[in-house]
Write a protein that holds these residues in place. Sequence first.
Motif, mmCIF file in Angstrom:
data_model
loop_
_atom_site.group_PDB
_atom_site.id
_atom_site.type_symbol
_atom_site.label_atom_id
_atom_site.label_comp_id
_atom_site.label_asym_id
_atom_site.label_seq_id
_atom_site.Cartn_x
_atom_site.Cartn_y
_atom_site.Cartn_z
ATOM 1 N N HIS A 44 0.849 -1.186 0.000
ATOM 2 C CA HIS A 44 0.000 0.000 0.000
ATOM 3 C C HIS A 44 0.891 1.244 0.000
ATOM 4 O O HIS A 44 1.771 1.370 0.849
ATOM 5 N N ASP A 45 0.643 2.157 -0.930
ATOM 6 C CA ASP A 45 1.317 3.457 -0.907
ATOM 7 C C ASP A 45 0.322 4.476 -1.472
ATOM 8 O O ASP A 45 0.264 4.704 -2.672
ATOM 9 N N GLY A 46 -0.467 5.047 -0.573
ATOM 10 C CA GLY A 46 -1.526 5.971 -1.008
ATOM 11 C C GLY A 46 -2.481 5.248 -1.945
ATOM 12 O O GLY A 46 -3.003 4.184 -1.626
ATOM 13 N N GLU B 193 -5.621 25.076 -15.753
ATOM 14 C CA GLU B 193 -6.578 25.013 -14.635
ATOM 15 C C GLU B 193 -7.566 23.906 -14.933
ATOM 16 O O GLU B 193 -7.663 23.443 -16.064
ATOM 17 N N ASP B 194 -8.315 23.485 -13.885
ATOM 18 C CA ASP B 194 -9.351 22.490 -14.132
ATOM 19 C C ASP B 194 -10.412 22.598 -13.057
ATOM 20 O O ASP B 194 -10.308 23.416 -12.138
ATOM 21 N N VAL B 195 -11.441 21.804 -13.202
ATOM 22 C CA VAL B 195 -12.541 21.845 -12.243
ATOM 23 C C VAL B 195 -13.152 20.452 -12.129
ATOM 24 O O VAL B 195 -13.376 19.761 -13.121
ATOM 25 N N GLY B 196 -13.368 20.033 -10.897
ATOM 26 C CA GLY B 196 -14.188 18.856 -10.653
ATOM 27 C C GLY B 196 -13.600 17.530 -11.099
ATOM 28 O O GLY B 196 -14.340 16.574 -11.315
ATOM 29 N N GLU B 197 -12.285 17.422 -11.233
ATOM 30 C CA GLU B 197 -11.681 16.140 -11.591
ATOM 31 C C GLU B 197 -11.063 15.495 -10.343
ATOM 32 O O GLU B 197 -10.440 16.169 -9.538
ATOM 33 N N TYR B 198 -11.212 14.188 -10.221
ATOM 34 C CA TYR B 198 -10.523 13.454 -9.164
ATOM 35 C C TYR B 198 -9.005 13.665 -9.286
ATOM 36 O O TYR B 198 -8.479 13.848 -10.382
ATOM 37 N N HIS B 199 -8.313 13.591 -8.143
ATOM 38 C CA HIS B 199 -6.856 13.719 -8.179
ATOM 39 C C HIS B 199 -6.225 12.676 -9.100
ATOM 40 O O HIS B 199 -5.273 12.965 -9.811
ATOM 41 N N VAL B 234 -10.208 6.217 -2.167
ATOM 42 C CA VAL B 234 -8.939 6.214 -1.448
ATOM 43 C C VAL B 234 -8.242 7.535 -1.748
ATOM 44 O O VAL B 234 -8.242 8.012 -2.884
ATOM 45 N N ASP B 235 -7.697 8.143 -0.706
ATOM 46 C CA ASP B 235 -7.038 9.435 -0.886
ATOM 47 C C ASP B 235 -5.832 9.270 -1.806
ATOM 48 O O ASP B 235 -5.066 8.314 -1.668
ATOM 49 N N PHE B 236 -5.670 10.185 -2.746
ATOM 50 C CA PHE B 236 -4.599 10.029 -3.718
ATOM 51 C C PHE B 236 -3.221 10.228 -3.089
ATOM 52 O O PHE B 236 -2.249 9.638 -3.548
ATOM 53 N N GLY B 237 -3.168 11.065 -2.082
ATOM 54 C CA GLY B 237 -1.889 11.239 -1.391
ATOM 55 C C GLY B 237 -1.078 12.419 -1.887
ATOM 56 O O GLY B 237 -0.030 12.727 -1.311
ATOM 57 N N GLN B 238 -1.528 13.039 -2.984
ATOM 58 C CA GLN B 238 -0.868 14.253 -3.464
ATOM 59 C C GLN B 238 -1.959 15.238 -3.862
ATOM 60 O O GLN B 238 -2.973 14.840 -4.459
ATOM 61 N N ASP B 239 -1.771 16.515 -3.566
ATOM 62 C CA ASP B 239 -2.735 17.497 -4.041
ATOM 63 C C ASP B 239 -2.338 17.952 -5.446
ATOM 64 O O ASP B 239 -1.344 17.489 -6.011
#
Lengths: 279, 279
Positions: A44-46, B193-199, B234-239
Amino acid sequence: MGAKVTRIGIVAPGRVLDEGIADRVTAIAGDAVELFFHPQCFLHDGHFAGSDAARADAFAQFANDPSLDAIWFARGGYGACRLLDMAFERLGAAARRKTYMGYSDTGFLLARLARDGIGRVAHGPMPADILREGGEAAVRRAIGFLSGADGEAGVEPGTLAPGKYAAYNISVLASLIGTVHAPDLSGATLLIEDVGEYHYRLDRLMFTLTSSETVRAAAGIRLGRCGPIPVNDVDFGQDEEEIARHWCARSGIAYLGRADIGHDVANKIVVFGARGVGA
Amino acid sequence: MGAKVTRIGIVAPGRVLDEGIADRVTAIAGDAVELFFHPQCFLHDGHFAGSDAARADAFAQFANDPSLDAIWFARGGYGACRLLDMAFERLGAAARRKTYMGYSDTGFLLARLARDGIGRVAHGPMPADILREGGEAAVRRAIGFLSGADGEAGVEPGTLAPGKYAAYNISVLASLIGTVHAPDLSGATLLIEDVGEYHYRLDRLMFTLTSSETVRAAAGIRLGRCGPIPVNDVDFGQDEEEIARHWCARSGIAYLGRADIGHDVANKIVVFGARGVGA
């Protein structure tokens, strides 16, 4: 002397594989194959099944392992594109003697393998398909193909004719178009499928595909299934086949009908490259 | 003799414009501009503001109208890419003397206009921004720019330095990459720029952009706002900034920091092309 046992290595280039899947797939694998789930599948990594380096290393290690006959990608889920610039320069002679199979997000790797002429590349079911209702059939189809036991019984019928073939998830192929990793589709019948995209997004993806010289060089397009399509706030007014027909007509690409592939248990196998007389 | 009144034609290359918007935007336009909403803006044809032909015709008609000084795209919403092979061969001398402004999906048209060297092309607010809370400020910024009354007050500050610039929605630019309509970004500072896309989708889009020779030819990337990002399982882990930095570093593209553009009322104006000494 017993029949040869096909040794299949399994790696997860994107998201993590559920632990239970390995047991369930192994239980139905039979004696003709031996499955090796790389420990990387369960990291698991993110978002991912281990870091980019861990996933690339596992892929390169198994691809280069002369004791393995095939690499079977464990599952889809975003992540394989992040290995494209980290693994391929390491692939050696043993990697070229293997069969590789997967679909969905792992199409990023199928594309590079096919373009670089590495091994026999196939678009088909993955271990994680066991989670679908009736998924055993998909897994058995994949194993029967990888072991050779089923010959071409699981192969998409339209791709048995002499010709050149490739199969991709629409989103994955659109993501590859215009990149340094884009496949060479010239002369190929291109089978495409998708899952869970709005019709307007499918339309935009088909714009990208059919407006590219990469896809315009193909012999034609066959449309697989496009899975459950979300309901938009306004009906798009065309279904996925009308969308495909529209863009093919508009860009001078032959539309060659439907294909028996998709994100489902009926997903048939497509072998990349040329087959038949003169191929 | 009164000051020159800037005559602005408004067309909707994608989705339909709500009737109320024309009145609200006209009410705050002031005397320095006269707005002409093409009747096409209010047509309905499934997902779109009229058929592809109706939208292409309205765009070409207004672009070729010598009495109009500018074309202001009414709103985003998928559809502009369907005009790319239907309008541009018809654009004549009057089209080359105009300013064009929009963002989001209308970036498909900005790209072709800029590549074909037609008119002055700007990425900036649209009439439909009046629907946002505080949207009057965005509309006033656009009108002040199109009329010339505000000079460069509404222009994105980082793009006032000598250089070459282009601005795009990330999804739109990724859709153009590899197509026959792809822009030439060589030497340009690219604002996105973008809007409303998953990470994870932003990551895949950034893979496509930064893996293309088109974007690798740019002078660098500045990242605008990416709007509300849906929560994934699942959180992507990077913004979004970490994602942009990651792919820029990985592909040897200069990351030049943030940009003051986005799907919001603060969206500043970016003029495409070269400006400044020696430009």
